[in-house]
Enzyme design. Structure first.
Site, PDB file in Angstrom:
ATOM      1  N   TYR A   1      31.070  36.462  39.409  1.00 36.30           N
ATOM      2  CA  TYR A   1      30.904  37.635  40.267  1.00 36.30           C
ATOM      3  C   TYR A   1      32.233  38.034  40.900  1.00 36.30           C
ATOM      4  O   TYR A   1      32.617  39.213  40.881  1.00 36.30           O
ATOM      5  CB  TYR A   1      29.870  37.328  41.349  1.00 36.30           C
ATOM      6  CG  TYR A   1      29.733  38.389  42.416  1.00 36.30           C
ATOM      7  CD1 TYR A   1      29.093  39.590  42.148  1.00 36.30           C
ATOM      8  CD2 TYR A   1      30.239  38.179  43.703  1.00 36.30           C
ATOM      9  CE1 TYR A   1      28.955  40.558  43.128  1.00 36.30           C
ATOM     10  CE2 TYR A   1      30.097  39.139  44.688  1.00 36.30           C
ATOM     11  CZ  TYR A   1      29.458  40.325  44.394  1.00 36.30           C
ATOM     12  OH  TYR A   1      29.335  41.281  45.369  1.00 36.30           O
TER      13      TYR A   1
ATOM     14  N   GLY B   1      18.935  49.361  49.766  1.00 36.81           N
ATOM     15  CA  GLY B   1      20.128  48.637  50.184  1.00 36.81           C
ATOM     16  C   GLY B   1      21.304  49.517  50.560  1.00 36.81           C
ATOM     17  O   GLY B   1      21.151  50.619  51.102  1.00 36.81           O
ATOM     18  N   ILE B   2      22.501  49.017  50.259  1.00 36.91           N
ATOM     19  CA  ILE B   2      23.726  49.739  50.597  1.00 36.91           C
ATOM     20  C   ILE B   2      23.763  51.094  49.896  1.00 36.91           C
ATOM     21  O   ILE B   2      24.157  52.099  50.490  1.00 36.91           O
ATOM     22  CB  ILE B   2      24.964  48.895  50.218  1.00 36.91           C
ATOM     23  CG1 ILE B   2      25.071  47.668  51.143  1.00 36.91           C
ATOM     24  CG2 ILE B   2      26.238  49.726  50.301  1.00 36.91           C
ATOM     25  CD1 ILE B   2      26.168  46.691  50.740  1.00 36.91           C
ATOM     26  N   GLY B   3      23.340  51.143  48.647  1.00 33.19           N
ATOM     27  CA  GLY B   3      23.367  52.403  47.911  1.00 33.19           C
ATOM     28  C   GLY B   3      22.531  53.479  48.567  1.00 33.19           C
ATOM     29  O   GLY B   3      22.963  54.636  48.682  1.00 33.19           O
TER      30      GLY B   3
ATOM     31  N   THR C   1      25.244  55.425  42.360  1.00 35.74           N
ATOM     32  CA  THR C   1      24.504  54.580  41.428  1.00 35.74           C
ATOM     33  C   THR C   1      23.791  53.468  42.195  1.00 35.74           C
ATOM     34  O   THR C   1      24.226  53.045  43.262  1.00 35.74           O
ATOM     35  CB  THR C   1      25.432  53.984  40.360  1.00 35.74           C
ATOM     36  OG1 THR C   1      26.402  53.124  40.962  1.00 35.74           O
ATOM     37  CG2 THR C   1      26.154  55.090  39.598  1.00 35.74           C
TER      38      THR C   1
ATOM     39  N   SER D   1      20.933  53.457  43.927  1.00 37.78           N
ATOM     40  CA  SER D   1      20.773  53.974  45.291  1.00 37.78           C
ATOM     41  C   SER D   1      19.326  54.078  45.740  1.00 37.78           C
ATOM     42  O   SER D   1      19.009  54.829  46.662  1.00 37.78           O
ATOM     43  CB  SER D   1      21.444  55.346  45.405  1.00 37.78           C
ATOM     44  OG  SER D   1      21.072  56.210  44.348  1.00 37.78           O
ATOM     45  N   THR D   2      18.443  53.309  45.140  1.00 40.38           N
ATOM     46  CA  THR D   2      17.046  53.342  45.573  1.00 40.38           C
ATOM     47  C   THR D   2      16.784  52.418  46.754  1.00 40.38           C
ATOM     48  O   THR D   2      15.688  52.423  47.328  1.00 40.38           O
ATOM     49  CB  THR D   2      16.099  52.967  44.419  1.00 40.38           C
ATOM     50  OG1 THR D   2      16.435  51.656  43.938  1.00 40.38           O
ATOM     51  CG2 THR D   2      16.211  53.982  43.288  1.00 40.38           C
TER      52      THR D   2
END
Length: 264
Positions: free
Chosen positions: A154, A18-20, A13, A15-16
């Site tokens: 957060y 960065g870390i994803g 999820t 995932s376009t």
């Protein structure tokens, strides 16, 4: 170590970028079919094109769905009814004084950071258990254990992910399915780079230099004394998703550079 995820389908999820996205690359390079997810069709299409260039021959799909509410999760599940690997990466963050953090903000963080993982895990775990193999990974944060005073909302949501993943690991005990959390610390993600654009222009310093300065000022307990790269975080996730990690479940695995100052 040769990690081979051929024949496995992995949903990451948010995932376009960065870390994803780095996790998606790592899983794809290990042979998995990867399902990319973002909030809009254009960002998902761009990520698929980028993934095809980064991992030639990759088998990928894309689903545009905002997982911050029930309707978005339902839309994703209608298109992707089953997966072998679920990486719950979607999340929001941002500093705000506790006294100014209203109920709507708390609700937004809870829905996005916690309930998205609840809903997707509830949908996908039965199929994994039936096949006697599956991997669920929650991307939590060192803030789950080191609650930041300026982002209590957060930190609470990230601590909840640890409880959720541990409980789910117990729920599917002995099934061949593992559930774990990965806890990044300061990371040179797309969000960090965007945050530092003005400072880079003003000082002429690289993002890596500014990242080191940020860590030493804001997370001085760091052992590596720099931010992690997104690839370093992704490496841990890919391992946890592998067949080699079959004895690791219910764990909170830190990729925080040693920021949390204890020996556990």
């Amino acid at each position: 170590m040769n990690i081979d995820l051929s024949g496995k389908t992995a949903l990451v999820t948010a995932s376009t970028g960065g870390i994803g996205y780095a996790i998606a690359v790592g899983l794809a390079a290990s042979g998995a079919e990867v399902i990319l997810n973002g909030r809009g069709d254009e960002s998902v299409a761009r990520a698929r094109d980028r993934l095809a260039a980064d991992v030639p021959g990759v088998n990928s799909r894309g689903v545009a769905a905002d997982l911050a509410d029930l309707s978005g999760c339902k839309a994703l599940l209608a298109q992707i009814p089953a997966v072998d690997i679920l990486v719950n990466n979607v999340g929001i963050y941002g500093p705000k004084d506790f006294y100014d953090t209203d109920d709507d903000t708390w609700d937004d963080y809870w829905e996005t950071n916690v309930m998205s993982g609840v809903r997707l895990s509830r949908a996908y775990l039965p199929g994994m258990v039936e096949k006697s193999w599956g991997r669920v990974v929650f991307i939590s944060s060192e803030s789950a254990r080191n609650i930041p005073a300026d982002m209590i909302h957060y930190g609470v949501s990230k601590t909840a992910q640890l409880a959720l993943s541990r409980g789910l690991a117990k729920h599917v005990a002995g099934s061949g399915v593992t559930v774990n959390s990965v806890l990044p610390g300061p990371t040179l993600s797309d969000g960090f780079r965007a945050m530092m654009q003005d400072e880079m222009a003003r000082t002429g310093k690289s993002v890596e230099t500014l990242g080191r300065e940020f860590v030493m000022a804001e997370r001085p307990s760091s052992v590596i004394q720099r931010p992690a790269s997104v690839e370093e975080v992704a490496n841990m996730v890919v391992y946890v998703c592998s067949t080699q990690a079959s004895a690791t479940s219910g764990a909170a695995l830190r990729v925080d550079g040693g920021v949390v100052d204890d020996i556990c």
